[in-house]
Write an enzyme that holds these catalytic residues in place. Structure first.
Site, PDB file in Angstrom:
ATOM      1  N   GLU A  26       0.797  -1.227   0.000  1.00 17.90           N
ATOM      2  CA  GLU A  26       0.000   0.000   0.000  1.00 17.90           C
ATOM      3  C   GLU A  26       0.830   1.278   0.000  1.00 17.90           C
ATOM      4  OE1 GLU A  26      -3.472   0.499  -0.073  1.00 17.90           O
ATOM      5  OE2 GLU A  26      -3.467  -1.613  -0.668  1.00 17.90           O
TER       6      GLU A  26
ATOM      7  N   SER B 149     -34.115 -18.583 -25.202  1.00 16.46           N
ATOM      8  CA  SER B 149     -35.117 -17.974 -26.080  1.00 16.46           C
ATOM      9  C   SER B 149     -35.515 -16.563 -25.693  1.00 16.46           C
ATOM     10  CB  SER B 149     -36.375 -18.848 -26.109  1.00 16.46           C
ATOM     11  OG  SER B 149     -36.163 -19.960 -26.934  1.00 16.46           O
TER      12      SER B 149
END
Length: 630
Positions: free
Chosen positions: A43, A321
């Site tokens: 960090e 579909s």
């Protein structure tokens, strides 16, 4: 302490406060050296050298970002992150960044490095409901912080960047890769030697077998998850900024609909019976087509922690579909076809691709209307072939569905997509039909403000996209109403309300057409679009659906019935007269197929025989899975 973020619903009524105050603090003496070194390595490697602002880091990030043409490195120090999370609103301005720098330096003057790193680790979010390092050690390893090993410390340090995407419970491979990056950085920075690195990198993750109950009891967790995701993707806010920043989020949430959806999903009786070792999962979303507002959203069944996998928005499955109205029938109507025009439903072979209807039956001469409501596969593929695949691809793009070149084949007619879609994407797409041809991007956030009322970000209410002509949208709605009144979607009918929609299933290979991987229903009333997906997270020979397409339709009916309980009854606009059919849109005109005598029709309501089941076929490898999608 960090200020609570307040969430408002569509009526600007406060419905939730997000507070990080649940974090339990530990002292610096409880933090193992390996944890501090891991966090600093990944960090802010110069944390113990700078005075709050790392000019070298800023220069390094600027060069890297300019070289790549995009942001690949950040330059915020741990102290700056602490200042931003604790003291500042999250407006994305240079003024706020300048305040962040000044506050970071002031923090450094008032607190030593040990205090600063302790404050930081006690207040950040580590995912899975774990606020602060104490809870993170318990959630992932079931032990106190001071007993964390080097490998465990590296994993927790790596999670800070993206707690949801790097959760070892849901993304173990990504979490392990990130842990190894942290270990490599520690070795490169001289914090560990080669022996310690080799031993740690070869350790398994060794997290708890199951996640302990986070006990956070957050309201509307899936909706808030999507709010956080949208705040990041659209407005550039980080998760910690959203959760810690004291912001005011004005959303499109309808709290009554959200609570109704959560009640439906809490009742197992609303869903098919699951296997003994895996729950049949589901995701659903309700969107108002008139403004694109996400009214309610549920991303799964069963007990799951905050920010777990959200099937309503993160799922990618083939739509079957439900794709036909978008990729086939809308472009057909746009080219002048009418619902009464006929096609021949018969065995076909397109260069080795042989789509079939569910049940293997054929029906001779059928109208487009019949093909839609009974979800016949062969007519849909034949019609896309007449229109041209480009017409289907272009239509899907207008409806907001991102396709790939791998989707450029006739399997597109049956929803056989390479990457798949989410319920949210399908709800937004179907909103076009309900909103007279205009698509308004689905969204959860209308405005973000600071506690002082400054606007951080705001949704543009005029971002509607014209997709198709209103006459086409209304005609498509009329066809999809037939699906619900007399076709494969009768299980989705709502008493006293007009409903239009489409069913969809995809076949599970090796089951002889009796098993399904996915089951969909996407439908709408004039004021609300709902999309529902059902299926197993991990589909295999022992875990697949044995229900028909009615299962998702039944969930849709229950969900919409509850959501619309106090809403007015509205009717769809009238369908205008249809235009005379144009010439075939392909450059080279093709003759219409010869008409044949109509074959006896089977029961219109029997989706098993007629086709909202999977099509079957034999063809080229690139299409072998596409034709299985209904």
């Amino acid at each position: 302490m960090p200020a609570s973020t307040i969430v408002y619903d569509q009526n600007k009524v406060e419905v939730l406060r997000l507070s990080p105050s649940k974090a339990e603090a530990v002292s610096y003496d409880s933090l193992p050296d390996s944890l501090i070194e891991a966090v600093v390595a990944v960090e802010d490697k110069r944390f113990f050298e700078h005075s709050g602002t790392d000019l070298q880091g800023i220069a390094r990030a600027l060069i890297a970002n300019m070289s790549s043409g995009r942001t690949v490195q950040g330059a915020s120090t741990i102290t700056q992150q602490l200042a931003k999370n604790v003291f500042l609103s999250q407006e994305r301005t240079w003024t706020r960044k300048w305040k962040e720098l000044l506050l970071a330096e002031k923090i450094e003057r008032n607190y030593d490095k040990q205090q600063i790193i302790t404050f930081y680790l006690n207040q950040i979010y580590f995912g899975e409901g774990a606020w602060g390092i104490k809870k993170a050690a318990e959630v992932y390893y079931g032990r106190p912080v001071h007993k964390l090993t080097l490998s465990e410390s590296a994993l927790l340090a790596g999670i800070i960047k993206a707690p949801s995407a790097l959760s070892p419970y849901r993304h173990p491979d990504e979490a392990k890769a990130r842990r190894n990056v942290v270990l490599q950085l520690m070795k490169n920075q001289g914090k560990i030697d080669q022996a310690a690195y080799s031993a740690a990198i070869n350790e398994p993750l060794s997290i708890l077998a199951s996640k302990p109950d986070s006990g956070n009891g957050m309201k509307y967790p899936y909706y808030i998850d999507q709010m956080i995701r949208e705040a990041g993707d659209k407005y550039g806010l980080t998760q910690n900024e959203v959760l810690h920043g004291g912001l005011r989020f004005y959303t499109t949430l309808n709290s009554q609909m959200q609570e109704a959806a959560e009640r439906v999903y809490a009742q197992d009786s609303n869903f098919p019976a699951s296997g003994s070792d895996q729950l049949i999962q589901s995701g659903a979303v309700l969107v108002d087509p008139r403004d694109g507002g996400i009214r309610a959203l549920v991303g799964g069944r069963g007990e799951q922690p905050f920010r777990s996998f959200n099937r309503a928005v993160q799922l990618k499955r083939q739509p079957g579909s439900t794709m036909k109205p978008i990729s086939v029938y809308t472009p057909a109507l746009e080219h002048g076809y009418s619902p009464d025009d006929t096609l021949i439903d018969e065995p076909v072979n397109f260069n080795g691709y042989q789509p079939r209807n569910a049940g293997g039956s054929y029906h001779g001469e059928v109208s487009i209307y019949e093909s839609v409501i009974h979800s016949y596969n062969v007519p849909a593929v034949k019609l896309l072939n007449e229109l041209g695949i480009d017409a289907g691809m272009e239509s899907a793009n207008r409806f907001g569905l991102e396709l790939t070149e791998a989707d450029r084949n006739l399997g597109l007619a049956l929803g056989g997509l390479q990457e798949g879609v989410s319920p949210l994407e399908m709800a937004e797409a179907f909103s076009v039909f309900a909103n007279d041809g205009t698509r308004i991007p689905a969204h959860a956030i209308t405005r973000i403000e600071t506690a002082d009322g400054e606007i951080v970000a705001e949704h543009d209410p005029d971002d509607g996209i014209s997709v198709t002509d209103p006459a086409v949208a209304r005609t498509m709605t009329s066809l999809l109403e037939g699906v619900v009144t007399e076709g494969t979607g009768v299980a989705a009918a709502l008493e006293g309300r007009q409903v239009a929609g489409k069913t969809g299933t995809t076949e599970m290979p090796g089951t002889g057409g009796q098993g399904m991987k996915d089951n969909w229903f996407v439908g709408y009333t004039p004021q609300l679009v709902g999309a529902v997906w059902l299926g197993y997270d991990r589909t295999d020979a022992s875990h697949y659906l044995t229900t028909t397409s009615k299962a998702a339709a039944a969930v849709f009916r229950t969900l919409m019935s509850e959501a619309l309980k106090d809403e007015p009854v509205m009717n769809f606009p009238k369908v205008p007269g249809t235009a005379k059919k144009n010439d075939n849109p392909k450059k080279q005109e093709k003759p219409k197929p010869d008409k044949k005598d109509k074959k006896d029709k089977e029961s219109k309501s029997d989706d098993k025989k007629h086709g909202d089941g999977p099509g079957k076929g034999k063809g080229k490898d690139k299409e072998k899975d596409k034709d299985k999608d209904d």
